[in-house]
Scaffold this active site. Structure first.
Site, mmCIF file in Angstrom:
data_model
loop_
_atom_site.group_PDB
_atom_site.id
_atom_site.type_symbol
_atom_site.label_atom_id
_atom_site.label_comp_id
_atom_site.label_asym_id
_atom_site.label_seq_id
_atom_site.Cartn_x
_atom_site.Cartn_y
_atom_site.Cartn_z
ATOM 1 C CD GLU B 29 41.916 17.524 27.131
ATOM 2 O OE1 GLU B 29 43.596 18.247 27.168
ATOM 3 O OE2 GLU B 29 40.838 17.974 26.974
ATOM 4 C CD GLU B 59 39.427 20.913 28.351
ATOM 5 O OE1 GLU B 59 38.327 21.067 28.088
ATOM 6 O OE2 GLU B 59 40.725 21.038 28.197
ATOM 7 C CG PHE B 82 48.681 21.821 31.746
ATOM 8 C CD1 PHE B 82 49.833 22.221 32.845
ATOM 9 C CD2 PHE B 82 49.040 21.579 30.655
ATOM 10 C CE1 PHE B 82 50.889 22.132 32.343
ATOM 11 C CE2 PHE B 82 49.632 21.525 30.027
ATOM 12 C CZ PHE B 82 51.038 22.001 30.553
ATOM 13 C CB ALA B 83 45.476 21.974 37.797
ATOM 14 C CG PHE B 85 43.129 23.331 30.338
ATOM 15 C CD1 PHE B 85 43.317 24.395 30.488
ATOM 16 C CD2 PHE B 85 44.337 21.586 30.070
ATOM 17 C CE1 PHE B 85 44.895 24.363 29.511
ATOM 18 C CE2 PHE B 85 45.249 22.835 29.020
ATOM 19 C CZ PHE B 85 45.618 23.142 28.874
ATOM 20 C CG HIS B 128 49.777 25.809 30.371
ATOM 21 N ND1 HIS B 128 49.046 27.136 29.676
ATOM 22 C CD2 HIS B 128 49.169 25.165 29.508
ATOM 23 C CE1 HIS B 128 48.622 26.421 27.903
ATOM 24 N NE2 HIS B 128 48.371 25.716 28.633
#
Lengths: 322, 323
Positions: B29, B59, B82-83, B85, B128
């Site tokens: 993204e 995702e 962001f990890a 997600f 986040h």
């Protein structure tokens, strides 16, 4: 669309081989000779055979937990498949996958999948790779009606459309997600109408008629190969067996199964071909005999092959063992 | 030596690998815009939009599609934005990517790198800020990389992209703008090789990601009191360089394990288990751990600071083990 007599005989032979494989597995499993559990596609052979016969040998297939037929139709070696179900080291996956994770990359089958809808986004990626490599291949993705209610179904369809990927999505709607009826679980009776939400035409075919499946998939594959993007086909089928072997199916009306058996895709095509003189009854009997002999050999290979050594459990985790 | 930020070093690694191998492409993204961390900014102009694929917010499809491409001849570098997600794609990571080679009996290679911007960044709060690396160490079939410097980030990302196995590549968000020396010449850092970031003789402090820098700050303070801490950065959690850690612990006989993740079930617990199981005799003091408190990351700065491990926590832990 005209389908040559030769192609029709090929379709019949393919369905007969799938039925023979699945009936062997049914009997072996009932006799307690196969570990794990198996999901059989008896009655649904018309979809596997019809769809795969529209592919080139270098095209890809993503399969499902009910995937033996997809493998057989795409050209996987039935002896190695049977050895996998016997959990032997000579199996397609060296005894590490079993029925639900069976794969044969050498014929383009990138795996059955133990997760419903697990294959759709992978198929989109295969389509992406085909496009990037300009290889002219096509990816065919089988899934069931149950998959249509999972998120990845929607994510994958959308991605395939916006990137115009050469992926043909084939929904085998047998009316049941395990014991849950499609008519209960899905907001719309036809999964195909969901294709419209992604700008695709959802084509519905009678999955008990392999010629209808073949025709629709061939058209979709040709379009995808020519750069026309993805396609969506829903094949209505009847699952003759339980969700898994041993499923008592208390949830199911026996009339539905009887109806499915009265519309046997193999009988249907055999009768048609015999009636047209395209395939004599003796030729059909010979196809059955050949399939039984092939499965005799497959079972013998599976039975006589060695089990894996226990420590082989530690192999194949990474390319180079750390 | 020249200095680059970690974002610049990662970008350089991507440029070099994309130049070297046409099979490498980026998928995720907001990659073309290069937001929010700037790593991929300008790469679409350099390599074309076909190799810098912006995706919808999907995702599961990003990771599933990366897998499909990886097993059919491409080398995707996916970006989770962001990890946190990755939770939307756990089937694809845990059931598919990690297992496909194994459950197919070694029939396919999976050259797939998944970049995971991880950890706290001031006020990013619960969705986040997480440090989820332990989940993936607990999933056989994945490599888990977590660099703390620009040079390590570059050398490890290049190795990850060239490999044949899936790599979850954690990049700490607080480190993107941190500068460090990065060699001009090509350096490939093998996975599973720890690095001693500061030599010392009195205590081993093993730390990952941003906590390496917190540990180095703590070591400076302790040094003023005559305590010399050796700071070991494993750089990879899987494969993990036990030999380097054990060599340090045998030398110092004391160890503090520092990480940013919520304490219970975190990777540091496994490190403690390895030490106790395998080199207990080398210890002159109990193993101590410094980690975050077991709550979701709160928003308000005093709450966040209270939850996260601080330099003083590391200093205190070291004082306890050196007694």
């Amino acid at each position: 669309m005209s389908i040559s007599a030769e192609k029709q005989r090929e379709l019949l032979r393919s369905m007969i081989r799938i039925r023979a494989f699945e009936e062997r597995v049914r009997d072996l499993f009932a006799a307690g000779r196969l570990p794990g559990f198996v999901h059989l596609s008896i009655g649904q052979e018309g979809v596997a055979a019809g769809a795969s016969s529209a592919l080139r040998s270098d095209d890809y297939v993503l399969s499902t937990h009910r995937g033996h037929g997809h493998m057989v139709a795409k050209g996987a070696d039935t002896a190695r498949m049977m050895a996998e179900l016997f959990a032997k080291r000579t199996g397609s996956c060296k005894g590490k996958g079993g029925s639900m994770h069976i794969a044969d990359a050498s014929v383009g089958v990138l795996g059955a999948n133990g997760v419903v809808a697990g294959g759709l986004s992978i198929a989109a990626g295969v389509g992406l790779s085909i496009k990037q490599r300009r290889s002219g291949q096509v990816c065919l993705c089988f899934f069931g009606d149950g998959a249509a209610n999972r998120g990845p179904f929607h994510e994958a369809l959308n991605l395939a459309v916006i990137w115009k990927l050469p992926v043909v999505f084939v929904c085998e709607n047998n009316g049941w997600a395990s014991s849950t009826a499609h008519r209960y679980a899905c907001a719309v009776p036809d999964v195909a109408v969901r294709a419209a939400g992604y700008g695709l035409r959802g084509v519905i075919v009678n999955g008990m008629d392999t010629l209808e499946v073949y025709g629709a998939v061939r058209e979709a594959v040709e379009r995808a190969r020519a750069g026309g993007g993805p396609a969506f086909i829903e094949a209505k089928v009847v699952r003759w067996q339980g969700h898994y072997e041993g499923d008592p199916q208390g949830y199911r009306d026996r009339a539905e199964i009887a109806d499915g058996k009265s519309r046997d895709p193999i009988e249907r095509l055999g009768t048609k071909l015999a009636g047209e003189g395209a395939c004599g009854t003796e030729q059909i009997a010979e196809m059955h005999r050949a399939a039984q002999e092939e499965m005799d050999r497959a079972v013998a290979f599976g039975e006589s092959s060695p089990l894996p050594a226990p420590e082989e459990a530690l192999e194949d985790l990474f390319a180079a063992q750390q | 030596m020249r200095k680059l930020t970690m974002a610049e070093a990662l970008r350089e690694a991507l440029i070099e690998e994309m130049t070297r191998d046409p099979r490498v492409f980026l998928i995720g993204e907001d990659l073309r815009a290069g937001v929010p961390f700037g790593v991929t900014k300008g790469l679409a102009e350099l390599f074309g939009e076909d190799r810098v694929l912006d995706t919808p917010i999907s995702e599961a499809a990003i990771i599933g599609a990366s897998l499909g491409a990886a097993i059919t001849g491409m080398r995707p570098v996916a970006d989770m934005h962001f990890a946190d997600f990755v939770t939307c794609a756990m089937d694809e990571v845990v059931n598919q990517i990690a297992k496909v080679r194994y459950m197919f009996g070694g029939q396919v290679d999976v050259p797939l790198t998944l970049r995971m911007p991880t950890g706290s960044v001031k006020g990013a709060a619960a969705h986040h800020s997480q440090s989820l690396e332990a989940w993936f160490v607990h999933t056989p079939g994945l490599h888990v990389v977590f660099p703390s410097t620009p040079a390590d980030a570059k050398g490890l990302l290049k190795t990850s992209i060239r490999g044949l196995d899936p790599v979850l590549f954690f990049e700490h968000k607080r480190l993107y703008k941190m500068s460090g020396e990065v060699p001009e010449e090509e350096v490939l850092i093998p996975l599973g090789q720890a690095d001693v970031k500061r030599p010392g003789s009195d205590v081993t402090v093993i730390a990952t990601g941003w906590m390496v820098h917190q540990a180095l700050d703590a070591a400076d303070r302790l040094s003023q009191d005559g305590i010399e801490a050796e700071v070991v950065d494993p750089r990879c959690l899987a494969p993990f360089d036990k030999a380097a850690l054990f060599a340090s612990v045998r030398k110092t006989t004391r160890v503090v394990i520092v990480e940013e993740a919520a304490r219970t079930g975190a990777f540091g617990a496994q490190v403690a288990a390895w030490i106790v199981e395998e080199i207990f005799d080398a210890l002159d003091a109990p193993v101590r751990r410094v980690a975050a408190r077991d709550v979701p990351m709160p928003f308000s700065p005093p709450l966040e600071e209270y939850v996260l491990p601080q330099v003083r926590d590391i200093v205190d832990a070291v004082r306890q083990v050196v007694g």
